[in-house]
Every structure is written in structure tokens, then in C-alpha cells.
Motif scaffolding. Structure first.
Motif, mmCIF file in Angstrom:
data_model
loop_
_atom_site.group_PDB
_atom_site.id
_atom_site.type_symbol
_atom_site.label_atom_id
_atom_site.label_comp_id
_atom_site.label_asym_id
_atom_site.label_seq_id
_atom_site.Cartn_x
_atom_site.Cartn_y
_atom_site.Cartn_z
ATOM 1 N N ASP A 1 -91.009 -22.041 -28.401
ATOM 2 C CA ASP A 1 -91.579 -21.077 -29.335
ATOM 3 C C ASP A 1 -92.334 -19.961 -28.638
ATOM 4 O O ASP A 1 -92.690 -18.965 -29.287
ATOM 5 C CB ASP A 1 -92.506 -21.780 -30.323
ATOM 6 C CG ASP A 1 -91.743 -22.669 -31.287
ATOM 7 O OD1 ASP A 1 -90.590 -22.328 -31.614
ATOM 8 O OD2 ASP A 1 -92.275 -23.707 -31.696
ATOM 9 N N SER B 1 -98.355 -19.308 -34.301
ATOM 10 C CA SER B 1 -98.364 -20.768 -34.369
ATOM 11 C C SER B 1 -99.416 -21.163 -35.394
ATOM 12 O O SER B 1 -100.587 -20.809 -35.265
ATOM 13 C CB SER B 1 -98.697 -21.370 -33.006
ATOM 14 O OG SER B 1 -98.755 -22.786 -33.085
ATOM 15 N N SER C 1 -93.953 -20.883 -35.310
ATOM 16 C CA SER C 1 -94.091 -22.321 -35.121
ATOM 17 C C SER C 1 -95.012 -22.813 -36.230
ATOM 18 O O SER C 1 -96.196 -22.475 -36.259
ATOM 19 C CB SER C 1 -94.694 -22.636 -33.746
ATOM 20 O OG SER C 1 -94.951 -24.019 -33.620
ATOM 21 N N GLU D 1 -96.346 -26.158 -38.392
ATOM 22 C CA GLU D 1 -96.414 -27.572 -38.776
ATOM 23 C C GLU D 1 -97.158 -27.638 -40.092
ATOM 24 O O GLU D 1 -98.336 -27.299 -40.189
ATOM 25 C CB GLU D 1 -97.119 -28.440 -37.739
ATOM 26 C CG GLU D 1 -96.917 -29.908 -38.096
ATOM 27 C CD GLU D 1 -97.812 -30.865 -37.354
ATOM 28 O OE1 GLU D 1 -98.914 -31.143 -37.877
ATOM 29 O OE2 GLU D 1 -97.422 -31.309 -36.273
ATOM 30 N N GLU E 1 -92.434 -34.541 -28.296
ATOM 31 C CA GLU E 1 -92.418 -33.487 -29.302
ATOM 32 C C GLU E 1 -92.727 -34.044 -30.702
ATOM 33 O O GLU E 1 -92.302 -35.149 -31.051
ATOM 34 C CB GLU E 1 -91.051 -32.798 -29.337
ATOM 35 C CG GLU E 1 -90.772 -31.885 -28.171
ATOM 36 C CD GLU E 1 -90.293 -32.598 -26.914
ATOM 37 O OE1 GLU E 1 -89.997 -31.909 -25.920
ATOM 38 O OE2 GLU E 1 -90.212 -33.848 -26.925
ATOM 39 N N GLY F 1 -89.971 -25.669 -35.807
ATOM 40 C CA GLY F 1 -90.307 -25.786 -34.393
ATOM 41 C C GLY F 1 -90.919 -27.135 -34.053
ATOM 42 O O GLY F 1 -91.046 -28.034 -34.895
ATOM 43 N N ARG F 2 -91.308 -27.262 -32.795
ATOM 44 C CA ARG F 2 -91.899 -28.494 -32.296
ATOM 45 C C ARG F 2 -93.120 -28.171 -31.443
ATOM 46 O O ARG F 2 -93.182 -27.147 -30.757
ATOM 47 C CB ARG F 2 -90.889 -29.302 -31.454
ATOM 48 C CG ARG F 2 -89.756 -29.930 -32.278
ATOM 49 C CD ARG F 2 -90.283 -30.943 -33.264
ATOM 50 N NE ARG F 2 -89.243 -31.601 -34.053
ATOM 51 C CZ ARG F 2 -88.817 -31.184 -35.239
ATOM 52 N NH1 ARG F 2 -89.321 -30.058 -35.748
ATOM 53 N NH2 ARG F 2 -87.904 -31.862 -35.901
ATOM 54 N N LEU F 3 -94.100 -29.058 -31.502
ATOM 55 C CA LEU F 3 -95.293 -28.980 -30.667
ATOM 56 C C LEU F 3 -95.387 -30.258 -29.845
ATOM 57 O O LEU F 3 -94.820 -31.287 -30.203
ATOM 58 C CB LEU F 3 -96.534 -28.794 -31.530
ATOM 59 C CG LEU F 3 -96.604 -27.418 -32.227
ATOM 60 C CD1 LEU F 3 -97.558 -27.450 -33.399
ATOM 61 C CD2 LEU F 3 -97.025 -26.345 -31.235
ATOM 62 N N LYS G 1 -91.492 -14.762 -33.905
ATOM 63 C CA LYS G 1 -91.205 -16.177 -33.712
ATOM 64 C C LYS G 1 -92.296 -16.976 -34.430
ATOM 65 O O LYS G 1 -93.479 -16.645 -34.322
ATOM 66 C CB LYS G 1 -91.194 -16.535 -32.223
ATOM 67 C CG LYS G 1 -90.054 -15.879 -31.454
ATOM 68 C CD LYS G 1 -90.208 -16.062 -29.958
ATOM 69 C CE LYS G 1 -89.949 -17.494 -29.511
ATOM 70 N NZ LYS G 1 -88.523 -17.875 -29.560
ATOM 71 N N ALA H 1 -91.946 -27.645 -26.803
ATOM 72 C CA ALA H 1 -92.972 -26.773 -27.370
ATOM 73 C C ALA H 1 -92.963 -25.406 -26.702
ATOM 74 O O ALA H 1 -93.406 -24.412 -27.299
ATOM 75 C CB ALA H 1 -94.350 -27.408 -27.240
ATOM 76 N N GLY I 1 -92.959 -32.620 -34.961
ATOM 77 C CA GLY I 1 -92.646 -31.561 -35.901
ATOM 78 C C GLY I 1 -91.862 -32.152 -37.045
ATOM 79 O O GLY I 1 -91.556 -33.346 -37.052
ATOM 80 N N ALA J 1 -101.271 -25.943 -29.193
ATOM 81 C CA ALA J 1 -100.665 -24.622 -29.355
ATOM 82 C C ALA J 1 -101.015 -23.703 -28.199
ATOM 83 O O ALA J 1 -100.169 -22.957 -27.700
ATOM 84 C CB ALA J 1 -101.121 -24.004 -30.678
#
Length: 487
Positions: free
Chosen positions: A473, A229, A252, A254, A453, A463-465, A250, A470, A455, A164
Motif C-alpha cells: 500500500d 491508511s 488501506s 481496515e 498480514e 489491503g493488508r497490514l 491508494k 503491508a 485484513g 501503519a
């Protein structure tokens, strides 16, 4: 390994290490022994507000947000510093989190790799421009979103922090990190390696530790924080979405998972079972992508059931610093009580208890250890098939054909990850395409790395990390219009 004691973490606000505003502190425990290894600040809303204000001031200076070359160099120097401190950080991770030292070393190495990946991307966040009419130009610019609040869990506290923090820094954001109390000391030590890097402006990086929720709530509700995040439970993720709504941040997120592993009749059961056992018990089953449901073709079901039972029973439970330990303790006594209670309820309701987990005694009695449980069950609506039980519990199920396997696997509120085990390449792709998951591994499980990615679908998050996406975000897209005319 020599026991770690007397460790002290502090908050990092505006470039200075400080105690909580009211001086409050809390202990951090070794889950393998219950011993206190150190203390960290028990901060509150005033500390959070100070960190947010520092991050906002730093963001409004162009020296960081508009200087990708500086951001890259800071991150590259940080990666080198993390690498030099790698063994000490791994041992601290094992002491505070409990996971086997081999897993801790792998986590620190993965963190270093991720820092270097995003350092490379810091200088490649391009926009684009086009001529919409003669002499009329639209330029699309990607700009850092602002102040990012990062709420970090305890189960993989290094790599989940880094995944993150690094895209946020690469994009040009400034940050306030709120670690889990169970691993606050490790988080502080990791951030110390970044704080000491030449060129990092004060206020870009802030850390505020707490035992409760005041700091996290301040981050989520503050109009001065632009991005949140979070990695953690669905219940907390839902509250964050609701509390962040008035400021339209915004997000993010998971969240939970209930990963299915689909084993087809051509798979090598003897080879696959140990891999599934390891995937199910990584971090003692305390990982959102851990293997939790094993779906096996009916022709190989009994064979896999016996093989998986043997593989799980053969795993060594013990302290993370013991040379042969493969399963460490759960994170704390609360987790042990909660997970243990749900596993007892599972064993009472399941069609068959194949392997009954238990708390080991003797030298492990003071720790929060729990050996694996394996149950067989038919009904996919059962609570233990649907619910993410965050510990070493595996459910084995049978299926009749591909459609049945996909139907069973997709009967879930989650959609984080799954794996397909077959030597038929077309089947592997066909089934992977049909599964409603953000990640599907073929003949493997839990392979996560910086470039790809991750998620979830559905209630597994937003979202995606990892990977290039990533960055999405942590940036805003600005359209700059100009009618320049023609010559």
C-alpha cells in the motif's frame, strides 16, 4: 498509580512542535474517572495543509525516500527509544484509553517488535529485471508512493499507529499522522520518541491533532497526499473512499468485524469458555477482531452457555491501573451511551438473555464502565448478530453440523476474523478454508503479530497490514524499459 494531570501535546510540523494555528486546544479525559489529564491542539485545515506541504518537501529530497539504510537505522534507534520509555507509555495509554495496564504493556511491547520488523524490511524491497527480447530489458522498480496520511483510531492507539507508520517509513514515504482525539496525548508521546532519533530529516514525520474532521478531510482530499491508511468504522471508510476518488489515492482500510468462534463437539468447553470470554472483552469489547458470536454444536450448547456465562460474570471490571482489573471502561461517555442503548435493544429482542450487563455503581460510577452481556439467539438476520456493536456484548448460537456452522458464520457483511475450536486437525483446516475471513485462528483468538498480514474480506476493508504485504500500500511499481541491443 499516581493520576496523570497537566499533560500537553502539540502538533509536529516540519520538525517543530507547534500549537494549532489559531491557538485552540481541547481536553483529554481519563475514561475511568472522567478527570482531565491534559490538552492537545484542536487543529484545522490550515494546520493540515502546513503538515502536508512539509511532508511533500521532505519526500522530494532523496535523502529519505532513496536511502533505505538511513531509514533502517532511524527505525532501529526508535525501537530502542520506545523500549526505554515503555513503562511510562503503557501507563499513559491506560490513563488516556482506560484499558488494563497488562494490556497496555503488551501493546507497547508489540509496537516495539513491529518497528524492528519493518526496520529489517527497509533494506529488502526488491524489484526484478528480465530480458524480454535479445538485448531488450524490462526492470521493475518498487518506489515509495509519496506522502501518506495515517488516520489512527483510539482503541489500540499505539500498535495501530505503528502498524501503519512503520511500513510507510520502511518504504520511504513521508507521513502526516492524524490521531483520534481520545488518545492524542499518547500518540504525541510515541512520536516524540521517533522525532528525537538522530538522523530523521525534518518533515518526514508530521502530527496534526483535532477534535473534528477538518484535518482528516484535508488529508483525504488533498492532491498532495498519495496514500491514506485508515482504521475505523465502515461508515467513515465509505466516506473516505468517496472523498478520495477524485485524486485516485491508494487506500488501506481496515474496517468493521463481527468475529465468529466456532466450537465443535470435541472441544474442551471448560477450557475454551474462559478464552472466549477474554477474547470477547479485550479492550472492553472495543476491538474489531473481538469475539462477538460464539457458535456451538448443539450437543454442547447448554454446557457452553453456562460456562461462558460464568466466565464473563467472573471477569473483574475496574480502572485499568487496578491490579486485578480485566475489563476497563469504554472510551468515553458517547460510546457508553451508544453501546449501552444497543445492548438494551438487544436484550429486548433476543431469544434469551443469559447474562445482563450493567453499569457498576459505587467507586466506578463516574467512569464509563459496562459489564458484559451474553444473549442466546437463533436468527442470524437479527440486527445484533449482524451489526458490530463496539462493546462487551456476546451472542451465542447453536449449529447442527459443519455446513450449518459455516453457513451461519458466513452470513455477515464482514469478513475480518474468526476462530475454530476443535481437536480434529482435518476439520479445523476444512472449516477454516470455508470461512470468508482474512484471518482464522485455530484453538485461539486475537493472536496478531508483526510478521502475519491482517485484513478483511468484503466490508471489512481493503489491503493488508502487518507482514511483508503491508508494504504494497505504500509503494508504486515502475517499469523501466531499455533496448540496449546486443554485442
Amino acid at each position: 498509580m499516581t493520576a496523570l494531570t497537566g499533560l500537553v501535546a502539540r502538533n509536529l510540523i516540519d520538525g517543530a512542535w507547534v500549537d494549532a494555528a489559531d491557538g485552540a486546544a481541547a481536553p483529554s479525559f481519563d475514561p475511568a474517572t472522567g478527570a482531565v489529564i491534559g490538552h492537545f491542539p484542536a487543529s484545522g485545515a490550515a494546520d493540515a495543509d502546513a503538515a502536508i506541504a512539509a511532508a511533500r518537501r521532505a519526500f522530494e529530497q532523496p535523502g529519505w525516500a532513496q536511502n533505505p539504510r538511513l531509514r533502517q537505522m532511524v527505525m532501529l534507534r526508535w525501537a530502542d527509544a520506545m523500549e526505554r520509555a515503555g513503562e511510562a507509555l503503557a501507563r499513559l495509554l491506560t490513563a488516556e484509553n482506560g484499558k488494563p495496564l497488562a494490556q497496555s504493556r503488551g501493546e507497547i511491547a508489540g509496537s516495539v517488535s513491529e518497528i524492528r520488523y519493518y526496520a529489517g524490511l527497509a533494506r529488502y524491497i526488491p524489484g526484478h529485471a528480465f530480458e524480454v527480447e535479445p538485448g531488450v530489458f524490462s526492470t521493475m522498480m518498487k518506489e515509495p508512493a509519496g506522502v501518506a496520511g495515517l488516520i489512527i483510531p483510539w482503541n489500540a492507539p499505539s500498535v495501530l499507529l505503528i502498524r501503519a507508520l512503520t511500513p510507510a517509513l520502511a518504504a520511504g514515504c513521508t507521513v502526516v499522522v492524524k490521531p483520534a482525539p481520545q488518545t492524542a496525548i499518547l500518540t504525541a508521546e510515541i512520536l516524540r520518541t521517533l522525532h528525537e532519533v538522530e538522523g530523521l530529516p525534518p518533515g518526514v514525520l508530521n502530527l496534526v491533532c483535532e477534535t473534528g474532521h477538518e484535518v482528516a478531510r484535508a488529508l483525504v482530499t488533498s492532491p498532495e497526499v498519495d496514500v491514506i491508511s485508515f482504521t475505523g468504522s465502515n461508515a467513515t471508510g465509505t466516506r473516505i473512499m468517496a472523498d478520495a476518488a477524485p485524486t485516485m489515492k491508494k487506500l488501506s482500510l481496515e474496517l468493521g468485524g463481527k468475529s465468529c468462534c466456532l466450537v465443535f463437539p470435541d472441544a474442551d468447553v471448560a477450557a475454551v469458555a474462559p478464552k472466549l470470554a477474554a477474547a470477547a472483552t479485550i479492550i472492553s469489547g472495543q476491538q474489531c477482531t473481538a469475539a462477538r458470536r460464539v457458535l456451538v454444536h448443539e450437543s454442547r450448547f447448554e454446557e457452553m452457555k453456562a460456562a461462558l456465562k460464568a466466565a464473563l460474570a467472573g471477569l473483574q471490571v475496574g480502572p485499568g491501573d487496578a491490579p486485578r482489573s480485566q475489563i476497563g471502561p469504554l472510551i468515553d461517555a458517547d460510546a457508553l451511551a451508544r453501546v449501552g442503548r444497543r445492548i438494551e435493544e438487544t436484550m429486548a429482542a433476543a431469544d434469551e438473555v443469559v447474562l445482563a450487563g450493567a453499569r457498576p455503581g459505587g467507586a466506578l460510577e463516574k467512569g464509563t464502565f459496562l459489564s458484559p452481556t451474553l444473549v442466546a439467539h437463533e436468527d442470524t438476520a437479527a440486527f445484533f448478530v449482524q451489526e458490530e456493536i463496539f462493546g462487551p456484548l456476546v451472542v451465542i448460537e447453536r449449529f447442527s453440523d459443519e455446513k450449518d456452522a459455516v453457513r451461519r458464520a458466513n452470513h455477515t457483511q464482514y469478513g475480518l476474523s474468526a476462530s475454530v475450536w476443535t481437536n480434529d486437525g482435518a476439520r479445523a483446516l476444512r472449516v477454516a478454508r470455508a470461512l470468508r475471513n482474512g484471518t482464522v485462528w485455530i484453538n485461539d483468538h486475537n493472536r496478531l503479530f508483526a510478521e502475519a498480514e491482517t485484513g478483511g474480506y468484503r466490508r471489512s476493508g481493503l489491503g493488508r497490514l502487518h507482514g511483508y504485504d503491508a508494504l504494497i500500500d505504500f509503494v508504486e511499481i515502475k517499469h523501466v524499459f531499455q533496448d540496449a541491443g546486443v554485442v
